[in-house]
Write a protein that holds these residues in place. Structure first.
Motif, short mmCIF file in Angstrom:
data_model
loop_
_atom_site.label_atom_id
_atom_site.label_comp_id
_atom_site.label_asym_id
_atom_site.label_seq_id
_atom_site.Cartn_x
_atom_site.Cartn_y
_atom_site.Cartn_z
N MET A 408 0.19 59.44 60.26
CA MET A 408 1.44 60.18 60.41
C MET A 408 2.58 59.53 59.64
SD MET A 408 0.49 62.80 61.88
CE MET A 408 2.10 63.48 61.61
N PHE A 409 2.57 58.20 59.53
CA PHE A 409 3.60 57.53 58.71
C PHE A 409 3.45 57.95 57.25
CE2 PHE A 409 4.50 54.04 55.78
CZ PHE A 409 5.85 53.82 56.02
N ASP A 410 2.23 57.94 56.75
CA ASP A 410 2.00 58.31 55.35
C ASP A 410 2.43 59.75 55.08
OD1 ASP A 410 0.93 55.80 54.89
OD2 ASP A 410 -1.13 56.43 55.28
N ILE A 411 2.09 60.65 56.01
CA ILE A 411 2.45 62.06 55.83
C ILE A 411 3.97 62.25 55.90
CG2 ILE A 411 2.32 64.34 56.92
CD1 ILE A 411 -0.57 63.65 57.68
N ALA A 412 4.60 61.58 56.87
CA ALA A 412 6.05 61.72 57.02
C ALA A 412 6.79 61.21 55.79
CB ALA A 412 6.52 60.97 58.27
N LYS A 413 6.34 60.10 55.23
CA LYS A 413 6.99 59.57 54.04
C LYS A 413 6.81 60.52 52.84
CE LYS A 413 8.92 56.25 53.88
NZ LYS A 413 10.34 55.97 54.18
N LYS A 414 5.64 61.17 52.74
CA LYS A 414 5.44 62.14 51.66
C LYS A 414 6.32 63.37 51.88
CE LYS A 414 0.68 60.80 50.56
NZ LYS A 414 -0.75 61.19 50.62
N LEU A 415 6.48 63.77 53.12
CA LEU A 415 7.33 64.93 53.41
C LEU A 415 8.78 64.68 52.97
CD1 LEU A 415 6.20 66.10 56.97
CD2 LEU A 415 6.09 67.41 54.86
N SER A 416 9.23 63.44 53.13
CA SER A 416 10.62 63.14 52.78
C SER A 416 10.90 63.35 51.29
CB SER A 416 10.96 61.69 53.17
OG SER A 416 10.17 60.78 52.44
N GLY A 417 9.85 63.42 50.48
CA GLY A 417 10.04 63.71 49.06
C GLY A 417 10.20 65.18 48.77
N TYR A 418 9.91 66.06 49.74
CA TYR A 418 9.98 67.51 49.53
C TYR A 418 10.97 68.21 50.46
CZ TYR A 418 5.56 66.65 47.08
OH TYR A 418 4.60 66.18 46.23
N VAL A 419 11.18 67.62 51.65
CA VAL A 419 12.04 68.27 52.65
C VAL A 419 13.29 67.43 52.84
CG1 VAL A 419 12.13 69.24 54.97
CG2 VAL A 419 9.92 69.07 53.78
N PRO A 420 14.48 68.01 52.67
CA PRO A 420 15.72 67.24 52.83
C PRO A 420 15.91 66.75 54.26
CG PRO A 420 16.12 69.35 51.72
CD PRO A 420 14.74 69.41 52.27
N PRO A 421 16.58 65.62 54.47
CA PRO A 421 16.88 65.14 55.82
C PRO A 421 17.66 66.17 56.62
CG PRO A 421 17.40 63.47 54.19
CD PRO A 421 17.11 64.73 53.43
N ASN A 422 17.47 66.13 57.94
CA ASN A 422 18.15 67.02 58.89
C ASN A 422 17.69 68.47 58.76
OD1 ASN A 422 19.76 64.88 59.96
ND2 ASN A 422 21.09 65.05 58.17
N SER A 423 16.57 68.69 58.10
CA SER A 423 16.00 70.04 58.03
C SER A 423 15.06 70.26 59.22
CB SER A 423 15.20 70.22 56.73
OG SER A 423 16.03 70.06 55.61
N LYS A 424 14.63 71.52 59.36
CA LYS A 424 13.63 71.86 60.35
C LYS A 424 12.31 72.17 59.64
CE LYS A 424 16.07 73.52 64.44
NZ LYS A 424 16.11 74.61 65.44
N ILE A 425 11.23 71.80 60.28
CA ILE A 425 9.91 72.07 59.71
C ILE A 425 9.05 72.72 60.80
CG2 ILE A 425 9.07 69.73 60.26
CD1 ILE A 425 7.43 69.92 57.63
N TYR A 426 8.37 73.78 60.43
CA TYR A 426 7.58 74.55 61.40
C TYR A 426 6.23 73.89 61.65
CZ TYR A 426 4.52 78.20 63.22
OH TYR A 426 3.60 78.90 63.97
N LEU A 427 5.82 73.88 62.94
CA LEU A 427 4.48 73.45 63.32
C LEU A 427 3.75 74.61 63.97
CD1 LEU A 427 5.10 69.97 65.05
CD2 LEU A 427 4.66 70.44 62.65
N ARG A 446 13.60 62.18 59.25
CA ARG A 446 14.78 62.81 59.86
C ARG A 446 14.63 64.33 59.92
NH1 ARG A 446 19.68 60.40 56.59
NH2 ARG A 446 20.84 61.83 57.94
N LEU A 447 13.46 64.77 60.39
CA LEU A 447 13.17 66.20 60.49
C LEU A 447 13.05 66.61 61.94
CD1 LEU A 447 10.43 66.52 57.72
CD2 LEU A 447 12.90 66.90 57.50
N SER A 448 13.56 67.80 62.25
CA SER A 448 13.36 68.43 63.56
C SER A 448 12.25 69.47 63.45
CB SER A 448 14.66 69.08 64.03
OG SER A 448 15.69 68.12 64.15
N ILE A 449 11.76 69.89 64.59
CA ILE A 449 10.63 70.82 64.63
C ILE A 449 11.12 72.23 64.91
CG2 ILE A 449 8.43 71.37 65.74
CD1 ILE A 449 8.55 68.72 64.09
N ALA A 450 10.62 73.18 64.14
CA ALA A 450 10.88 74.61 64.37
C ALA A 450 9.66 75.23 65.03
CB ALA A 450 11.18 75.30 63.05
N TYR A 451 9.89 76.04 66.04
CA TYR A 451 8.80 76.70 66.75
C TYR A 451 8.55 78.11 66.24
CZ TYR A 451 9.08 72.77 69.98
OH TYR A 451 9.08 71.50 70.51
#
Length: 494
Positions: A408-427, A446-451
């Motif tokens: 999850m650390f590896d994935i989160a760090k890769k996400l930070s290269g595509y998703v701006p901080p303080n954005s929402k990401i859907y799960l 620094r991402l929140s979750i969108a439902y």
């Protein structure tokens, strides 16, 4: 000339003190240092680090901590994070302000907590055996037996509230021990003890109150001569504790926060409306079972020492003073653990405030059994300690060069290269309440979750074979990014 007894005591100190500290330091290094250089952190620790980092960045305040715009637990409906009191978040946020948004903050904070715990255990042991120099010099033993408990070496590097609370509780007990054994009344020490209890409660709630029982337990074990100082000391400490708590509650934001915390966490747990370790009556005794399984190695050590004494006809003798220390630390452990049994919301790390006293208890039980063995077998004792220390250093080195991976650390760090901080990401719904995803994404990206997928243009899939992902690919309106580890990110082109 020295008497034979004094010579024996000197030899006991010579054969065990320095090698004992060497073994203790090497074992702690083996279990702590590699954990401080990988990115494997328990989800609670990730959440607390994220809250502290956000506070340092101006997102949320001390009495209105902010985790994210989403949260996986449904129990508390605050607009901010009110699952736990905010003191640790405030303290850790100071490090984030100094060091910036780096994982070195958690590791530095954990190191401070570890060193503070060791120092307090060391000081309490020396105070308990103030007039027994040959025992007092072996403060490495309670430190080693404390850190050898699995819960301790797992929890300390994990940035948990309980480790901070345990330090404040130990601090309160140390000030009380110093005050109750003093030749004259020390109101400053008693007031500091009460302040420490407030700090413990402001870290993890009512579980931090148990040091209030310290004077009563001490006078019960050591006799009526301590009853008067225990009574006057308890009154002073309680007055300081209540005065400071009432002062805090006069501040409206503090009162609002603590009332929501008490209702949503403490009362809900007592009424069995929170998480449960099981659904039957045995849930109340989870911590007792867990404590027993953790002390099995310590019990085996005692049995082994007793067997050696009987085999070599050394005649095990435990002094009356040491027996009092054993009884005192045993009762303190009970004072910590038993009140927690009222709730079925229990976790392994809940035991942490009790475990320093467990270490002190077993050290007191074993020290007078261990020292005669070191006299009879000095060479074997030293050789065994050095061999174990070397093994610990080798294992630590192996762990440093082969760290445990954290997907999850590896994935989160890769996400930070595509998703701006303080954005929402859907799960997707089946992973939407996975706390390890919520905490990793917030701490490292620094991402929140969108439902709802319509809330955001960023969609995360933990399984690249997800049916919804296949449907998205066919629309041609999404950019699909392979994140590795069988995970994918879909970005909608508007």
């Amino acid at each position: 000339m020295d008497s034979g007894k004094e010579l024996d005591l000197r030899r006991q100190k010579e054969f065990t003190k320095n090698p004992g500290w060497l073994l203790t330091i090497c074992f702690i290094g083996m279990t702590f240092i590699p954990r401080s250089f990988d990115h494997v952190l328990f989800m609670d620790g990730l959440a607390y680090a994220a809250i502290s980092r956000n506070m340092a960045l101006g997102q949320g305040t001390f009495w209105e901590p902010h985790f994210a715009d989403s949260f996986w637990l449904p129990y508390n409906q605050c607009s901010f994070f009110c699952e736990h009191p905010p003191l640790m978040f405030g303290l850790q946020s100071l490090l984030f302000r100094i060091m910036g948004d780096t994982t070195a903050v958690e590791n530095t904070y954990n190191t401070i907590i570890l060193l503070a715990s060791i120092w307090l255990i060391f000081r309490i042991w020396q105070k308990l055996f103030e007039h027994k120099r040959h025992i007092r010099e072996h403060a490495w033993l309670p430190v080693l037996l404390w850190y050898c408990l699995r819960i301790v070496w797992w929890s300390v590097p994990n940035n948990l509230l309980d480790t901070t609370m345990a330090v404040f509780c130990l601090g309160s007990c140390y000030f009380q021990l110093t005050a109750i054994t003093a030749s004259q009344f020390k109101p400053g020490h008693w007031l500091l003890s009460g302040i420490m209890i407030v700090l413990a409660c402001m870290t993890k709630g009512p579980a931090g109150i148990f040091p209030l029982a310290f004077p009563a337990i001490y006078s019960l074990v050591y006799g009526k001569v301590f009853f008067k100082p225990a009574l006057s000391g308890t009154s002073t400490m309680l007055a300081g504790f209540l005065s400071l708590m009432l002062l805090i509650l006069q501040y409206p934001p503090a009162r609002y926060f603590l009332s929501h915390y008490f209702e949503g966490q403490v009362m809900a747990a007592l009424l069995k409306k929170r998480e449960k370790v099981s659904n039957d009556w045995t849930a109340h005794f989870y911590l007792i079972r867990l404590l027993f399984t953790n002390i099995i190695p310590h019990l085996l050590i005692i049995l082994g020492l007793l067997a050696a004494h009987f085999y070599y006809k050394l005649g095990p003798r435990i002094s009356g003073h040491t027996k009092n220390v054993c009884c005192f630390t045993f009762l303190l452990t009970i004072a910590v653990v038993f009140p927690m049994l009222a709730s079925v919301k229990q976790g392994d790390h809940y035991l942490l405030p009790a475990l320093p006293f467990v270490g002190l208890f077993f050290a007191a039980c074993t020290i007078e059994l261990l020292l005669p063995i070191t006299i009879k077998f000095p060479f074997v004792t030293r050789l065994s300690v050095y061999a174990l220390s070397l093994m610990a250093v080798i294992l630590m080195t192996c762990k440093l060069f082969c760290p445990e991976p954290d997907r999850m650390f590896d994935i989160a760090k890769k996400l930070s290269g595509y998703v701006p901080p303080n954005s929402k990401i859907y799960l997707p719904s089946k992973i939407s309440n996975y706390p390890e995803i919520h905490t990793s994404f917030q701490r490292y990206s620094r991402l929140s979750i969108a439902y709802n997928p319509n809330e955001t243009k960023y969609l995360y899939f933990d399984d690249s074979n997800e049916t919804m992902l296949d449907s998205i690919k066919q629309t041609g309106t999404y950019q699909i990014i392979d994140l590795g580890g069988n995970a994918a990110l879909a970005i909608h082109h508007k």
